[in-house]
Write a protein that holds these residues in place. Structure first.
Motif, PDB file in Angstrom:
ATOM      1  N   ILE A 175       0.879  -1.172   0.000  1.00 26.16           N
ATOM      2  CA  ILE A 175       0.000   0.000   0.000  1.00 26.16           C
ATOM      3  C   ILE A 175       0.915   1.219   0.000  1.00 26.16           C
ATOM      4  O   ILE A 175       1.707   1.415   0.924  1.00 26.16           O
ATOM      5  N   GLY A 176       0.822   2.025  -1.043  1.00 24.15           N
ATOM      6  CA  GLY A 176       1.683   3.187  -1.183  1.00 24.15           C
ATOM      7  C   GLY A 176       1.537   4.177  -0.036  1.00 24.15           C
ATOM      8  O   GLY A 176       0.438   4.460   0.427  1.00 24.15           O
ATOM      9  N   GLY A 177       2.648   4.683   0.445  1.00 30.58           N
ATOM     10  CA  GLY A 177       2.636   5.685   1.498  1.00 30.58           C
ATOM     11  C   GLY A 177       2.613   5.124   2.903  1.00 30.58           C
ATOM     12  O   GLY A 177       2.640   5.882   3.871  1.00 30.58           O
ATOM     13  N   ARG A 178       2.545   3.819   3.044  1.00 27.21           N
ATOM     14  CA  ARG A 178       2.534   3.217   4.377  1.00 27.21           C
ATOM     15  C   ARG A 178       3.875   2.547   4.654  1.00 27.21           C
ATOM     16  O   ARG A 178       4.631   2.242   3.757  1.00 27.21           O
ATOM     17  N   LYS A 179       4.134   2.324   5.952  1.00 27.42           N
ATOM     18  CA  LYS A 179       5.411   1.758   6.377  1.00 27.42           C
ATOM     19  C   LYS A 179       5.228   0.327   6.868  1.00 27.42           C
ATOM     20  O   LYS A 179       4.111  -0.151   7.028  1.00 27.42           O
ATOM     21  N   ALA A 180       6.347  -0.327   7.113  1.00 28.38           N
ATOM     22  CA  ALA A 180       6.320  -1.669   7.696  1.00 28.38           C
ATOM     23  C   ALA A 180       5.701  -1.595   9.085  1.00 28.38           C
ATOM     24  O   ALA A 180       5.833  -0.579   9.785  1.00 28.38           O
ATOM     25  N   PRO A 181       5.025  -2.637   9.523  1.00 28.28           N
ATOM     26  CA  PRO A 181       4.309  -2.590  10.807  1.00 28.28           C
ATOM     27  C   PRO A 181       5.211  -2.715  12.027  1.00 28.28           C
ATOM     28  O   PRO A 181       5.136  -3.667  12.799  1.00 28.28           O
ATOM     29  N   ILE A 182       6.085  -1.742  12.165  1.00 27.60           N
ATOM     30  CA  ILE A 182       6.943  -1.643  13.344  1.00 27.60           C
ATOM     31  C   ILE A 182       6.620  -0.306  13.989  1.00 27.60           C
ATOM     32  O   ILE A 182       6.816   0.750  13.384  1.00 27.60           O
ATOM     33  N   VAL A 183       6.108  -0.350  15.201  1.00 24.83           N
ATOM     34  CA  VAL A 183       5.668   0.874  15.875  1.00 24.83           C
ATOM     35  C   VAL A 183       6.890   1.702  16.260  1.00 24.83           C
ATOM     36  O   VAL A 183       7.728   1.291  17.056  1.00 24.83           O
ATOM     37  N   THR A 184       6.999   2.876  15.635  1.00 22.55           N
ATOM     38  CA  THR A 184       8.052   3.836  15.961  1.00 22.55           C
ATOM     39  C   THR A 184       7.412   5.195  16.121  1.00 22.55           C
ATOM     40  O   THR A 184       6.351   5.472  15.580  1.00 22.55           O
ATOM     41  N   ASP A 185       8.044   6.047  16.842  1.00 21.93           N
ATOM     42  CA  ASP A 185       7.582   7.416  17.065  1.00 21.93           C
ATOM     43  C   ASP A 185       6.193   7.462  17.673  1.00 21.93           C
ATOM     44  O   ASP A 185       5.473   8.448  17.527  1.00 21.93           O
ATOM     45  N   GLN A 196       0.492   4.513  16.427  1.00 20.28           N
ATOM     46  CA  GLN A 196      -0.147   3.213  16.567  1.00 20.28           C
ATOM     47  C   GLN A 196      -1.387   3.082  15.694  1.00 20.28           C
ATOM     48  O   GLN A 196      -2.126   2.113  15.810  1.00 20.28           O
ATOM     49  N   SER A 197      -1.603   4.015  14.818  1.00 18.37           N
ATOM     50  CA  SER A 197      -2.762   3.975  13.931  1.00 18.37           C
ATOM     51  C   SER A 197      -2.592   2.873  12.884  1.00 18.37           C
ATOM     52  O   SER A 197      -1.527   2.714  12.289  1.00 18.37           O
ATOM     53  N   VAL A 198      -3.651   2.123  12.650  1.00 14.99           N
ATOM     54  CA  VAL A 198      -3.611   1.032  11.682  1.00 14.99           C
ATOM     55  C   VAL A 198      -3.398   1.570  10.268  1.00 14.99           C
ATOM     56  O   VAL A 198      -2.771   0.922   9.428  1.00 14.99           O
ATOM     57  N   GLU A 199      -3.878   2.760   9.985  1.00 20.35           N
ATOM     58  CA  GLU A 199      -3.768   3.334   8.646  1.00 20.35           C
ATOM     59  C   GLU A 199      -2.336   3.728   8.274  1.00 20.35           C
ATOM     60  O   GLU A 199      -2.069   4.036   7.127  1.00 20.35           O
ATOM     61  N   ALA A 200      -1.423   3.715   9.229  1.00 26.18           N
ATOM     62  CA  ALA A 200      -0.041   4.111   8.948  1.00 26.18           C
ATOM     63  C   ALA A 200       0.818   2.949   8.477  1.00 26.18           C
ATOM     64  O   ALA A 200       1.919   3.164   7.985  1.00 26.18           O
TER      65      ALA A 200
END
Length: 125
Positions: A56-66, A69-73
């Motif tokens: 999904i363009g614009g999203r990152k790997a599911p590693i919580v940083t900074d 915690q939003s699922v859409e990120a």
């Protein structure tokens, strides 16, 4: 015919073309090594398709940083995990197929599947 969808989904189209090439290679070739190569092309096409569906363009790997915690990120990690698992299984299956092919070659001195079948029938197995 609407070519806009094809241009937007060119990766999926490439995956389907690769799958078709591998499948036709698997069905039409008599040589066992070429059949194994066809199966590997099919595997690669499936991994490409799964990776494209999971991106999904614009999203990152599911590693919580900074603290985000939003699922859409984040992207969905399941397709990536499926691809990695599939690659491991594919390497194992390829190694097994190649080792069996070596054993067949040592016994029958050919990699032609039709000739091996004919010799098996003559042996009565």
């Amino acid at each position: 015919m609407n070519l806009g969808n094809l241009f937007n989904n060119y990766g999926e189209a490439v995956a389907m073309i690769l799958f078709g090439i591998g499948f036709s290679n698997l069905l039409l070739q008599k040589n066992l090594i070429k059949k194994i190569i066809g199966l590997n092309i099919m595997d690669t096409a499936m991994y490409l398709f799964l990776a494209l569906k999971g991106f999904i363009g614009g999203r990152k790997a599911p590693i919580v940083t900074d603290g985000v915690q939003s699922v859409e990120a984040y992207i969905n990690p399941i397709p990536s995990g499926l691809v990695l698992t599939g690659i491991v299984v594919s390497v194992s299956v390829t190694a097994l197929m190649l080792s069996l092919t070596i054993r067949l070659y040592r016994r029958y001195h050919t990699l032609d599947l039709d000739e091996i079948s004919t010799r098996l029938r003559k042996e009565g197995l």
